[in-house]
Design a protein around this motif. Structure first.
Motif, mmCIF file in Angstrom:
data_model
loop_
_atom_site.group_PDB
_atom_site.id
_atom_site.type_symbol
_atom_site.label_atom_id
_atom_site.label_comp_id
_atom_site.label_asym_id
_atom_site.label_seq_id
_atom_site.Cartn_x
_atom_site.Cartn_y
_atom_site.Cartn_z
ATOM 1 N N GLU A 1 -1.812 31.376 88.885
ATOM 2 C CA GLU A 1 -3.126 31.499 89.139
ATOM 3 C C GLU A 1 -3.800 29.923 89.910
ATOM 4 O OE1 GLU A 1 -5.932 33.082 85.167
ATOM 5 O OE2 GLU A 1 -4.190 31.725 84.665
ATOM 6 N N GLU A 2 -4.020 30.202 90.754
ATOM 7 C CA GLU A 2 -4.136 28.982 91.808
ATOM 8 C C GLU A 2 -4.849 29.854 93.466
ATOM 9 O OE1 GLU A 2 -0.369 28.426 93.341
ATOM 10 O OE2 GLU A 2 -0.264 30.248 94.173
ATOM 11 N N GLU A 3 -6.167 28.568 93.403
ATOM 12 C CA GLU A 3 -6.598 28.559 94.315
ATOM 13 C C GLU A 3 -7.826 29.684 94.860
ATOM 14 O OE1 GLU A 3 -4.504 27.684 98.353
ATOM 15 O OE2 GLU A 3 -3.388 26.346 97.555
ATOM 16 N N GLU B 1 -0.849 24.234 71.852
ATOM 17 C CA GLU B 1 -2.058 23.430 72.985
ATOM 18 C C GLU B 1 -3.329 23.629 73.034
ATOM 19 O OE1 GLU B 1 0.910 25.822 76.101
ATOM 20 O OE2 GLU B 1 0.896 25.251 73.878
ATOM 21 N N LYS B 2 -4.043 25.335 72.369
ATOM 22 C CA LYS B 2 -5.207 26.280 72.481
ATOM 23 C C LYS B 2 -5.109 25.818 71.822
ATOM 24 C CE LYS B 2 -4.748 27.204 77.360
ATOM 25 N NZ LYS B 2 -4.335 28.525 78.246
ATOM 26 N N GLY B 3 -4.793 25.250 70.383
ATOM 27 C CA GLY B 3 -5.144 25.693 68.718
ATOM 28 C C GLY B 3 -5.041 26.533 68.284
ATOM 29 N N GLY B 4 -3.906 27.635 69.080
ATOM 30 C CA GLY B 4 -3.474 28.346 67.987
ATOM 31 C C GLY B 4 -2.323 28.201 67.346
ATOM 32 N N GLN B 5 -1.412 29.381 66.774
ATOM 33 C CA GLN B 5 -0.313 28.893 65.954
ATOM 34 C C GLN B 5 1.129 29.621 66.179
ATOM 35 O OE1 GLN B 5 -0.973 29.692 61.514
ATOM 36 N NE2 GLN B 5 -2.640 29.826 62.137
ATOM 37 N N ASP B 6 0.985 30.411 67.928
ATOM 38 C CA ASP B 6 1.911 30.438 68.778
ATOM 39 C C ASP B 6 2.757 31.682 68.069
ATOM 40 O OD1 ASP B 6 3.130 31.126 71.469
ATOM 41 O OD2 ASP B 6 5.061 29.315 70.727
ATOM 42 N N LYS B 7 2.185 32.665 67.868
ATOM 43 C CA LYS B 7 2.771 33.461 66.092
ATOM 44 C C LYS B 7 2.604 35.284 67.135
ATOM 45 C CE LYS B 7 1.111 32.297 61.672
ATOM 46 N NZ LYS B 7 0.700 32.688 60.622
ATOM 47 N N GLY B 8 2.593 35.180 67.868
ATOM 48 C CA GLY B 8 2.582 36.549 69.122
ATOM 49 C C GLY B 8 1.828 35.933 71.120
ATOM 50 N N PHE B 9 1.905 36.824 71.615
ATOM 51 C CA PHE B 9 2.240 36.612 73.264
ATOM 52 C C PHE B 9 0.521 36.390 73.260
ATOM 53 C CE2 PHE B 9 5.873 39.032 72.933
ATOM 54 C CZ PHE B 9 6.449 39.479 74.482
ATOM 55 N N SER B 10 0.296 34.717 73.852
ATOM 56 C CA SER B 10 -0.753 34.811 74.920
ATOM 57 C C SER B 10 -1.115 36.291 75.632
ATOM 58 C CB SER B 10 -1.024 33.669 75.330
ATOM 59 O OG SER B 10 -0.391 33.815 76.497
ATOM 60 N N PRO B 11 -2.567 36.632 75.587
ATOM 61 C CA PRO B 11 -3.201 37.719 76.030
ATOM 62 C C PRO B 11 -2.345 37.503 78.100
ATOM 63 C CG PRO B 11 -4.821 36.316 75.428
ATOM 64 C CD PRO B 11 -3.697 35.678 75.572
ATOM 65 N N LYS B 12 -2.127 36.463 78.240
ATOM 66 C CA LYS B 12 -2.203 36.383 79.808
ATOM 67 C C LYS B 12 -0.711 36.845 80.031
ATOM 68 C CE LYS B 12 -4.667 32.721 81.930
ATOM 69 N NZ LYS B 12 -5.590 31.749 82.521
ATOM 70 N N GLU B 13 0.312 36.627 78.314
ATOM 71 C CA GLU B 13 1.910 37.174 78.808
ATOM 72 C C GLU B 13 1.295 38.617 78.166
ATOM 73 O OE1 GLU B 13 3.853 33.358 76.733
ATOM 74 O OE2 GLU B 13 3.303 34.358 75.432
ATOM 75 N N LEU B 14 0.858 38.852 77.634
ATOM 76 C CA LEU B 14 0.600 40.049 77.189
ATOM 77 C C LEU B 14 0.401 41.096 79.204
ATOM 78 C CD1 LEU B 14 -1.052 41.022 74.433
ATOM 79 C CD2 LEU B 14 0.853 41.352 74.710
ATOM 80 N N THR C 1 -5.215 35.239 91.797
ATOM 81 C CA THR C 1 -4.108 35.290 90.528
ATOM 82 C C THR C 1 -2.520 36.212 91.255
ATOM 83 O OG1 THR C 1 -6.145 35.793 89.263
ATOM 84 C CG2 THR C 1 -3.065 36.554 88.366
ATOM 85 N N LYS C 2 -2.432 35.834 91.053
ATOM 86 C CA LYS C 2 -1.064 36.307 91.539
ATOM 87 C C LYS C 2 0.641 36.663 90.638
ATOM 88 C CE LYS C 2 0.773 33.970 95.590
ATOM 89 N NZ LYS C 2 1.753 32.937 96.086
ATOM 90 N N PHE C 3 1.142 37.422 91.004
ATOM 91 C CA PHE C 3 2.084 38.227 89.906
ATOM 92 C C PHE C 3 3.621 37.845 91.024
ATOM 93 C CE2 PHE C 3 -1.648 39.748 87.982
ATOM 94 C CZ PHE C 3 -1.053 39.903 86.543
ATOM 95 N N ILE C 4 4.437 37.745 89.946
ATOM 96 C CA ILE C 4 5.536 37.521 90.670
ATOM 97 C C ILE C 4 6.544 37.735 90.799
ATOM 98 C CG2 ILE C 4 7.566 36.017 91.941
ATOM 99 C CD1 ILE C 4 5.062 35.073 93.465
ATOM 100 N N ARG C 5 7.329 39.167 90.335
ATOM 101 C CA ARG C 5 7.965 40.151 89.973
ATOM 102 C C ARG C 5 9.707 40.596 90.872
ATOM 103 N NH1 ARG C 5 6.095 46.044 90.257
ATOM 104 N NH2 ARG C 5 6.145 45.657 92.164
ATOM 105 N N LYS C 6 10.183 40.024 89.102
ATOM 106 C CA LYS C 6 11.959 39.966 89.915
ATOM 107 C C LYS C 6 12.229 41.090 89.426
ATOM 108 C CE LYS C 6 11.574 34.916 90.769
ATOM 109 N NZ LYS C 6 11.935 33.855 91.076
ATOM 110 N N ILE C 7 12.982 41.396 90.103
ATOM 111 C CA ILE C 7 13.598 42.730 89.661
ATOM 112 C C ILE C 7 15.498 42.782 89.804
ATOM 113 C CG2 ILE C 7 14.158 45.128 89.457
ATOM 114 C CD1 ILE C 7 11.471 45.792 90.579
ATOM 115 N N GLU C 8 16.018 43.219 89.171
ATOM 116 C CA GLU C 8 17.666 43.303 88.756
ATOM 117 C C GLU C 8 18.364 44.849 88.510
ATOM 118 O OE1 GLU C 8 21.879 40.942 87.570
ATOM 119 O OE2 GLU C 8 19.998 40.483 86.210
ATOM 120 N N LEU C 9 18.719 45.034 89.603
ATOM 121 C CA LEU C 9 19.146 46.584 88.952
ATOM 122 C C LEU C 9 20.597 46.019 88.572
ATOM 123 C CD1 LEU C 9 17.778 48.717 92.226
ATOM 124 C CD2 LEU C 9 16.989 47.899 89.760
ATOM 125 N N VAL C 10 21.097 46.496 87.577
ATOM 126 C CA VAL C 10 22.643 46.412 86.934
ATOM 127 C C VAL C 10 23.065 47.579 87.518
ATOM 128 C CG1 VAL C 10 24.068 45.620 85.913
ATOM 129 C CG2 VAL C 10 21.995 44.470 86.317
#
Length: 129
Positions: A80-82, A32-45, A85-94
């Motif tokens: 990203e809002e207002e 949707e941004k003109g790429g080919q979705d062949k890898g992680f986006s910069p924000k995903e990285l 930038t917020k990172f919501i991290r959830k950790i599961e310890l098995v």
């Protein structure tokens, strides 16, 4: 110091990211941004860096303590809002861990190097070469 090289040619918007040791990661923009979705986006990285560092740091600590930690699952949402930038991290310890071990591992996760970078002052210096 960490050093990477990123380059893009004419293929929209494939970016080859190379480490000094020869590792390669492909980044791209979504369709949707003109790429080919062949890898992680910069924000995903960026979010991936926090997830990967959390996993590695917690694993190293648990191994040093010889705790029975079988698996670590980490999810990271970057929101990203207002103007924030917020990172919501959830950790599961098995594994067979008591409450004090789980609490300690949460503290260790909050001390991972990428967490520290993201929660301290960041300066980006840019120069044309």
């Amino acid at each position: 110091m960490v050093s990477i090289n990123a380059s893009i040619g004419t293929e929209p918007y494939r970016i080859d990211i190379k480490s000094p040791t020869g590792n390669v990661v492909i980044a791209d923009e979504p369709l949707e941004k003109g790429g080919q979705d062949k890898g992680f986006s910069p924000k995903e990285l960026l979010a991936s860096s926090l997830g990967a560092c959390t996993c590695a740091t917690v694993r190293m600590y648990a191994e040093r303590k010889t705790w029975l930690l079988e698996k670590i699952n980490v999810s990271v949402d970057l929101i990203e809002e207002e103007g924030q930038t917020k990172f919501i991290r959830k950790i599961e310890l098995v594994g067979n861990l008591d409450d004090s071990q789980r609490t300690r591992l949460l503290n260790v996760a909050n001390a991972c190097p990428i967490h520290k970078i993201l929660t301290h002052t960041i300066v980006v210096e840019t120069a044309l070469v």
